[in-house]
Motif scaffolding. Structure first.
Motif, PDB file in Angstrom:
ATOM      1  N   GLU A 156      15.630   8.619 112.151  1.00 34.22           N
ATOM      2  CA  GLU A 156      14.610   7.227 110.782  1.00 34.22           C
ATOM      3  C   GLU A 156      14.216   7.654 110.221  1.00 34.22           C
ATOM      4  N   GLN A 212      15.867  12.611 116.597  1.00 33.79           N
ATOM      5  CA  GLN A 212      15.877  11.043 116.395  1.00 33.79           C
ATOM      6  C   GLN A 212      14.448  10.553 115.393  1.00 33.79           C
ATOM      7  N   ARG A 213      13.650  10.843 114.972  1.00 32.89           N
ATOM      8  CA  ARG A 213      12.513  10.621 114.525  1.00 32.89           C
ATOM      9  C   ARG A 213      13.125  10.795 113.288  1.00 32.89           C
ATOM     10  N   ARG A 219      14.561  13.661 120.957  1.00 36.57           N
ATOM     11  CA  ARG A 219      13.111  12.810 120.651  1.00 36.57           C
ATOM     12  C   ARG A 219      12.872  13.094 119.114  1.00 36.57           C
ATOM     13  N   GLU A 236      17.045   7.491 107.344  1.00 35.65           N
ATOM     14  CA  GLU A 236      17.419   5.786 107.190  1.00 35.65           C
ATOM     15  C   GLU A 236      15.938   5.313 106.330  1.00 35.65           C
ATOM     16  N   ASN A 237      14.495   5.408 106.455  1.00 31.13           N
ATOM     17  CA  ASN A 237      13.836   4.554 106.212  1.00 31.13           C
ATOM     18  C   ASN A 237      13.788   5.125 104.581  1.00 31.13           C
ATOM     19  N   ALA A 243      21.262   3.986 105.606  1.00 33.85           N
ATOM     20  CA  ALA A 243      22.248   3.928 106.704  1.00 33.85           C
ATOM     21  C   ALA A 243      23.004   5.237 106.234  1.00 33.85           C
TER      22      ALA A 243
END
Length: 211
Positions: free
Chosen positions: A59, A55-56, A52, A62-63, A67
Motif C-alpha cells: 500500500e 500488505q502495508r 499484514r 502504491e501511494n 499501482a
C-alpha cells in the motif's frame, strides 16, 4: 515387634514417595491438546503478521509510485508466499498473477522476475488440485524460461518440466496420456543435451534424467 513393623511401614511409605517423585509425571492429554492449540494459534498469528506487513508495504509503495510500480512485483511475491504458508492458495494465486502482470508491463513479455511468481502460482494451483490451470501456467513458464534462462540453468528447468509432464500424466490432466509421456521423454533428452553441453559427459547432473 510393633516398632519393627512401624519402621518397615515407614520405610515402605518413604520408598513409595521417593519412587513417585522420581517417576516422570504423566502428561495430561487435555493440557497437551490445549498447548497444541495455543501453539498452532500462535503460528497462525505470526503468519498473519507477515501477511499484514507485506500488505502495508504494498500500500505504501502504491501511494508513492502508483499501482504499476516496478518494485511491486517483489513485494507481491513475498505476499503470495506468505498467503501460501497461511493456506490461502486462492488469495496467493491472485497476488502472483498481479505480480506477473506488473512485471510484464515494466519489463516486457518475458522477464526473469516472472519466474518465481509463476512457480508460486503453479504450486498453489497444484495444492488446490487445479491441475489443468497448473498445466496452462507451466506451459507459459516454459516459454518464459526459454527466453530468459542461461545455458547453465536451462538443463535443470527442462528436468523440472519433464517431471511435471509425468505428474500431469499420473493425475490424468488430458485425454491423450501417451502424448504427455512423449513430451516427457523429449524434455528428458533436451535436458541431457543441455547438461552435456554445459558440464560435459561425466557430470553427475546427467544421472536424474536417466532414472
Amino acid at each position: 515387634v510393633c516398632a519393627g513393623v512401624l519402621l518397615s511401614a515407614s520405610v515402605a511409605v518413604r520408598a513409595q514417595e521417593e519412587a513417585a517423585a522420581a517417576a516422570p509425571e504423566r502428561a495430561d492429554p487435555v493440557l497437551a491438546a490445549e498447548e497444541q492449540l495455543q501453539s498452532e494459534a500462535a503460528a497462525r498469528e505470526a503468519l498473519m503478521l507477515d501477511v499484514r506487513a507485506y500488505q502495508r508495504q504494498i500500500e505504501a509503495l502504491e501511494n508513492r509510485e502508483g499501482a504499476f510500480s516496478a518494485g511491486l512485483s517483489e513485494e507481491l511475491l513475498g505476499l503470495g508466499l506468505a498467503l501460501q504458508r497461511n493456506g490461502d492458495h486462492l488469495g496467493a494465486i491472485e497476488v502472483f498473477k498481479r505480480g506477473v502482470h506488473i512485471s510484464r508491463i515494466n519489463e516486457g513479455l518475458y522477464s526473469q522476475r516472472q519466474l518465481s511468481l509463476l512457480q508460486g502460482e503453479i504450486a498453489s494451483h497444484i495444492a488446490m488440485g487445479s491441475f489443468e490451470e497448473a498445466d496452462e501456467r507451466q506451459r507459459y513458464l516454459y516459454r518464459v524460461q526459454a527466453q530468459t534462462l542461461s545455458e547453465q540453468s536451462r538443463g535443470q528447468a527442462l528436468m523440472q518440466h519433464a517431471l511435471w509432464q509425468r505428474q500431469a500424466y499420473e493425475v490424468g490432466v488430458d485425454e491423450e496420456p501417451f502424448a504427455r509421456l512423449n513430451r516427457m521423454w523429449s524434455l528428458y533428452r533436451l535436458a541431457l543435451t543441455e547438461t552435456v553441453k554445459v558440464e560435459g559427459e561425466s557430470s553427475s547432473a546427467l544421472l536424474p534424467p536417466l532414472y
